[in-house]
Every structure is written in C-alpha cells, then in structure tokens.
Design a protein around this motif. Structure first.
Motif, mmCIF file in Angstrom:
data_model
loop_
_atom_site.group_PDB
_atom_site.id
_atom_site.type_symbol
_atom_site.label_atom_id
_atom_site.label_comp_id
_atom_site.label_asym_id
_atom_site.label_seq_id
_atom_site.Cartn_x
_atom_site.Cartn_y
_atom_site.Cartn_z
ATOM 1 N N ILE A 130 0.862 -1.172 0.000
ATOM 2 C CA ILE A 130 0.000 0.000 0.000
ATOM 3 C C ILE A 130 0.904 1.229 0.000
ATOM 4 N N PRO A 131 0.914 2.027 -1.054
ATOM 5 C CA PRO A 131 1.832 3.171 -1.110
ATOM 6 C C PRO A 131 1.411 4.289 -0.171
ATOM 7 N N ARG A 139 -7.927 3.160 -5.447
ATOM 8 C CA ARG A 139 -7.944 1.834 -6.073
ATOM 9 C C ARG A 139 -6.544 1.481 -6.558
ATOM 10 N N LEU A 140 -6.094 0.315 -6.171
ATOM 11 C CA LEU A 140 -4.796 -0.195 -6.611
ATOM 12 C C LEU A 140 -5.039 -1.382 -7.530
ATOM 13 N N ARG A 141 -4.368 -1.395 -8.668
ATOM 14 C CA ARG A 141 -4.549 -2.477 -9.647
ATOM 15 C C ARG A 141 -3.330 -3.376 -9.657
ATOM 16 N N ASP A 157 -7.253 -9.267 -13.394
ATOM 17 C CA ASP A 157 -6.531 -8.378 -12.486
ATOM 18 C C ASP A 157 -7.229 -8.331 -11.128
ATOM 19 N N LEU A 158 -6.482 -7.894 -10.125
ATOM 20 C CA LEU A 158 -7.021 -7.717 -8.780
ATOM 21 C C LEU A 158 -7.050 -6.226 -8.471
ATOM 22 N N PHE A 159 -8.195 -5.736 -8.046
ATOM 23 C CA PHE A 159 -8.353 -4.336 -7.676
ATOM 24 C C PHE A 159 -8.563 -4.245 -6.170
ATOM 25 N N VAL A 160 -7.679 -3.499 -5.509
ATOM 26 C CA VAL A 160 -7.742 -3.328 -4.059
ATOM 27 C C VAL A 160 -8.225 -1.910 -3.774
ATOM 28 N N VAL A 161 -9.338 -1.801 -3.059
ATOM 29 C CA VAL A 161 -9.904 -0.504 -2.690
ATOM 30 C C VAL A 161 -9.588 -0.257 -1.218
ATOM 31 N N THR A 162 -8.964 0.882 -0.908
ATOM 32 C CA THR A 162 -8.592 1.186 0.472
ATOM 33 C C THR A 162 -9.715 1.954 1.165
ATOM 34 N N ARG A 163 -9.989 1.560 2.393
ATOM 35 C CA ARG A 163 -10.942 2.255 3.252
ATOM 36 C C ARG A 163 -10.192 2.717 4.495
ATOM 37 N N VAL A 164 -10.094 4.040 4.689
ATOM 38 C CA VAL A 164 -9.328 4.603 5.796
ATOM 39 C C VAL A 164 -10.257 4.827 6.985
ATOM 40 N N ARG A 165 -9.909 4.211 8.118
ATOM 41 C CA ARG A 165 -10.716 4.360 9.333
ATOM 42 C C ARG A 165 -10.679 5.796 9.848
ATOM 43 N N LYS A 166 -11.761 6.212 10.482
ATOM 44 C CA LYS A 166 -11.833 7.545 11.087
ATOM 45 C C LYS A 166 -10.865 7.612 12.266
ATOM 46 N N HIS A 167 -10.056 8.671 12.309
ATOM 47 C CA HIS A 167 -9.072 8.843 13.375
ATOM 48 C C HIS A 167 -9.720 9.586 14.548
ATOM 49 N N PRO A 168 -9.397 9.221 15.795
ATOM 50 C CA PRO A 168 -10.032 9.885 16.945
ATOM 51 C C PRO A 168 -9.625 11.345 17.124
ATOM 52 N N PHE A 169 -8.503 11.783 16.519
ATOM 53 C CA PHE A 169 -8.020 13.145 16.763
ATOM 54 C C PHE A 169 -7.855 13.946 15.474
ATOM 55 N N PHE A 170 -7.316 13.313 14.438
ATOM 56 C CA PHE A 170 -7.024 14.032 13.197
ATOM 57 C C PHE A 170 -8.106 13.800 12.148
ATOM 58 N N GLU A 171 -8.270 14.801 11.298
ATOM 59 C CA GLU A 171 -9.074 14.675 10.097
ATOM 60 C C GLU A 171 -8.195 15.032 8.900
ATOM 61 N N ARG A 172 -8.463 14.362 7.786
ATOM 62 C CA ARG A 172 -7.668 14.618 6.595
ATOM 63 C C ARG A 172 -8.351 15.652 5.717
ATOM 64 N N ALA A 173 -7.600 16.608 5.257
ATOM 65 C CA ALA A 173 -8.095 17.627 4.340
ATOM 66 C C ALA A 173 -7.171 17.648 3.134
#
Length: 200
Positions: A130-131, A139-141, A157-173
């Motif tokens: 996972i880069p 999506r990673l192919r 092919d295999l397609f990997v979809v990443t799901r990022v868990r919600k962080h208790p302190f930080f939010e991504r912008a």
C-alpha cells in the motif's frame, strides 16, 4: 501525506477471442476487495498480506478442460462452426449451436480433477504494497492477480480498494491534517505554548 494514488478500473468484464478450433476463450475474471487501514498506515504506506479464494488453472489438465492426452473434437451438430442454419420461409437464419453453445467443439473426455471447467478454487496468500498517500476509496490495480483465464488466455486483475478508518483526533483535508484543541480564555487572550500530538 504524499500524493493521491488512484488507478482506473478500466474494463472489468474481460475479453474473448477464438482459438484455431473456433472455440471461444476468455481471459480470467477480475477480482475486487476492500482493505481497511488506519490514517497512520495511509500516511506512511505499508505492506499487507491478504488472502484470496480464487480460480486457479487446473494442475492436472493445465486449463485445457480435457483429460491429459485427449483432444477436443469438432461438434458434429454444427461442424465446428458454432452456429446452425435453418430455413424460415424465404430466409436462411443462423443461431448459436445448442450442443456446443457456440464453441464449435465438444469435450468428449472432460478432466476429472476440475470436472471439465479448467479451473479449481484455491486459497492463496498475497503480499501487497500500500503506497504512502492513499486516500479513502483509492484503487490499486495488481495485473494478473485475478482469476485464471481459459487455456492460453491471461489471468484477470485484482483491484484493491482502500478504506481509511476515522481517526479519533485528526481529520484529513486533502494532503493536510487538521485537528481541534481546547485552550483556556487566558491562553487565547495572552498566547501560550502548547503541546499537541502528531501521527508519529
């Protein structure tokens, strides 16, 4: 957090082609799965082992669907054309051969190991990278890591979809991190030096 990594899924339905015998052959099916990761892992990148239950080429017939040493025979109903013609009034019509389903050949000696399918289901472990910088829904192919194709055709092919868990302190912008902290009225009025955590 680095760059956003996303790959287009493209054609998930695979392609078909005809062999010398006229039989239709298909590339392997594409597979897709979701991987749940933390915000720290999304930022730094990491290697993960996943488990797949996928169709592999039969080790006995090597995907030919036939018993070793045997050969497919031309369909006697359509003569290997994959279509049969019939007369309807003044018109000559063609339709898919009902016996060979358009393949143009029949398998008189199906492989006993795979029951003539050319594939067997196997559980496989696969290490994927996972880069750094992936976002929720990236999506990673992985080319050729899907299910096995028919004899002589490439795997899907295999397609990997990443799901990022919600962080208790930080939010991504985007590529930035945001967080909320509480300060007292005095700190807000006079200024203060405070300590905050980081992803590390």
């Amino acid at each position: 957090l680095g760059n956003f990594f996303g790959f287009s899924i493209g054609d998930l339905f695979g392609g078909r082609e005809r062999g010398r015998s006229g039989a239709r052959r298909s590339r392997g099916r594409d597979l897709a799965l979701e991987v749940e990761i933390g915000l720290e892992e999304a930022a730094a990148g990491f290697e993960k082992e996943i488990k797949l239950n996928r169709a592999e080429s039969c080790p006995v017939c090597r995907g030919s669907k036939r018993k070793p040493g045997t050969h497919a025979t031309s369909c006697p109903t359509c003569g290997g054309r994959g279509q049969v013609r019939f007369q309807q009034g003044f018109f000559s019509m063609a339709r898919t051969c009902p016996r060979c389903q358009g393949r143009g050949e029949i398998n008189a000696s199906p492989c006993e190991s795979c029951r003539g399918t050319g594939h067997v289901r196997e559980k496989r472990s696969l290490k994927i990278r996972i880069p750094a910088g992936v976002d929720d829904g990236s999506r990673l192919r992985l080319v050729g890591e899907g299910e096995a194709g028919d004899e002589g055709m490439p795997a899907g092919d295999l397609f990997v979809v990443t799901r990022v868990r919600k962080h208790p302190f930080f939010e991504r912008a985007g590529n930035d991190l945001a967080c909320e902290i509480s300060v007292s009225f005095t700190q807000a009025a006079l200024g203060a030096r405070i300590e905050i955590p980081t992803l590390e």
